[in-house]
Design an enzyme around this catalytic site. Sequence first.
Site, PDB file in Angstrom:
ATOM      1  CG  HIS A 161      -1.751   1.210   1.400  1.00 16.04           C
ATOM      2  ND1 HIS A 161      -3.086   1.247   1.061  1.00 16.04           N
ATOM      3  CD2 HIS A 161      -1.454   2.452   1.876  1.00 16.04           C
ATOM      4  CE1 HIS A 161      -3.570   2.461   1.308  1.00 16.04           C
ATOM      5  NE2 HIS A 161      -2.598   3.204   1.813  1.00 16.04           N
ATOM      6  CD  GLU A 162       1.731   3.651   3.702  1.00 17.99           C
ATOM      7  OE1 GLU A 162       1.966   4.689   3.035  1.00 17.99           O
ATOM      8  OE2 GLU A 162       0.743   3.539   4.450  1.00 17.99           O
ATOM      9  CG  HIS A 192       0.622   6.424  -0.797  1.00 24.96           C
ATOM     10  ND1 HIS A 192      -0.380   7.115  -1.425  1.00 24.96           N
ATOM     11  CD2 HIS A 192       0.060   5.878   0.324  1.00 24.96           C
ATOM     12  CE1 HIS A 192      -1.505   6.998  -0.730  1.00 24.96           C
ATOM     13  NE2 HIS A 192      -1.260   6.255   0.333  1.00 24.96           N
ATOM     14  CD  GLU A 240      -4.689   7.042   0.872  1.00 25.06           C
ATOM     15  OE1 GLU A 240      -4.202   5.905   0.717  1.00 25.06           O
ATOM     16  OE2 GLU A 240      -4.150   7.928   1.553  1.00 25.06           O
TER      17      GLU A 240
END
Length: 748
Positions: free
Chosen positions: A490-491, A494, A519
Amino acid sequence: MNQLSASAMLSRAASLRRVAAAAVAFSTAAARPETGLYGFDVLRTAKGFRRFVYDAIERSDELVAYIGQLPPSAEIVRAMDEISNTVCSVIDSAELCRNTHPDKEFMDEADKASTRIYEHLQYLNTNTTLYNAILQAESEGVLLTEEARRAATTLRVDFEKGGIHLPKDKLEHVNHLNLEISQLGRKFSENVMNKPGFVDIYPASRIPRNMQRHFQSIHRIKPWGDEEQRNQMDTTKQKGLRIVTDLGTLSTALRWVSDEEVYMVGNSEPHENVAILDKLINARDELAKTMGCKSYGEFAIRPNMAASVDVVMSFLKDLSDKVRHKADEEFKRIQDFKRTVCNEKSAKLEPWDEDYFIGMMKSSAHSLDVSVVAAYFPLSQCLKGLNVLVESLFGAMFHQIPMGDGESWHPDVIKLSLHHPDEGDLGFMYLDLYSRKGKYPGCAHFAIRGGRRLSDSKYQLPIVALVCNFSCSSKTMARLNHWDVETLFHEFGHALHSLLSRTEYQHFSGTRVALDVAETPSNLFEFYAWDYRVLRKFALDETTGDPIPEKLVKALNASRNMFPATELQRQIFYSIMDLTLFGEQGSNPMDTISTVADLRRKHTSWKCVEGTHWHTRFTHLINYGAGYYSYLYARCFATTIWQEVCQDDPLSRSTGSALRDKFLKHGGAKDPSALLKDFVGDSIIRNSGGGIIPDISSLLKLNRMFSLCGSPPDNYWRKMKAAGELLAAEDVQAGDDGQDEYKPTIIR
């Protein structure tokens, strides 16, 4: 430059970390140039933050004067982006430093720098020279590119959100409120970090032995059972565990014990934030009304795709209605399981039971052993997985590069470059992955420097930091649970957004996009953490080198999808809570505790426990005030992108080209609704009430498991009953001193 792959580097660092020889993993001392924190020469000492702020203010003032002399032109936008780049370098560096640096002097100086530069930012946001210049550039048709026009419009809107168009007295009031809001938000977050609360658990055997390493060991004189024994001079110590109830540790603990005290303490701290949140709500409401809006929610959402609170609330309530029936069915299944395990026909399901029994049901139904799963995910292999993604999708590779003396903030930190064989370096990423005292407690992506075009031939490469809190002893490499792998991916989504964007202006670099869509990349890359075709490339048995079995990955996915309505309902509740707290305020002050309790009862299948106030540690209320709904928007967008673009061949170069060229590289430089439609097609979004909402059909399709579309398999309850009987039998276990017995499955 001698470069190593990220996974090889981390394997090496595992045996050397936290010892002096670890320096060899980066480079020899003689070969390391002197620099400052994050490569900024000015940050060679903690007090360098003072100079960093001074230089940024001086440079931005020079640029303000320069802009004041310019005729309407695209140069105005470029110069204003230079101001933004200068100020953001300080803000972003200070934010990372105060959340991760182990040296208190650095943390304190970064904190002061953050406050000082924010005050200057308020001055810039209300500077009429800049505002009038951007108005002229926007109105006189001198901006020839779409990105320049979008930048000018975005800057003007930002100025007006700061109240620059208001009379002087109102503008001063807005400045005061913005400063107050910033200070309240910072105090709220500091309390969450510094005042988590704790619970002592005795005996330690109440926690499975393989999970005890996550908690602090404590001891007490063992209590005796009767007066005769108590009179004996026996000083046998009993081992216990101290559970510090920060969000991450609390979540881990409640997976292994169903304990009312742990739940109550964890959801009643920090109490100081009740009053701080009240003040924050009032300040934001007053700001919104000074700006001519009915509520802070309206003020915050108006520039986004959604455009209004009514549009978002209609979307959330529609989604809530669609999942309520299935969520109630899932709740009943969990309650029935508890009654089977406890052999109590009338046992009620309590909030502190949720993670415990859901985890038990998932593990039992799909024969999942956390330690077996974790064996395939040593951190070195997971970093190799990140390289698998960038090499397969984009033809790039991560390499370790040496850091200069003073550049790193801890021996565990490493620096990687994302390198493309034809394009050269695309950006840089610091990894700070291990947990330590005083560090930001969660996982996050921090921007340090945004990308921007400097000339026709030169581009300012982005720099980011990926910060996690994985547990690891001094002798072994961290092994990740699969939910940690998902969080890492997930990170990383980003980080890729930041590293792969190629925008003219740093104002649009990477994650600097409309909140509704921010997101989406992170949610999209979560799918990669669940796909066998991806996992088999890097999730290897440490001993044999064999890839993770497909059967195990299928079991993980089946476990994940056992209670999709419950999870979706929780996210809907969070979003509605956020909008309600920052919605229209009545004549009497809002009681946030009772308001949140009422919303929980209305929008979830679970009751609220009197005396708890979980929302006072929900830091998204600070960072995403009236914007938490964007996570659900992003989940819908990401699910559609996965199904329409990635699912058939997730690691193909054609998939990567589509992701990079049609989405990631644009950052915030394109209108988000146009960006999404160009990428996937018109069906990904639809108009509603003057705003835009995502299509939810892909999300509902994804969740079409037995819990959403019918009864469980025929053997389900037989397996659950057997699991309950087995667990009840296994719960009679010897404690660490060989004398303790702990029988109950459920801890009260």
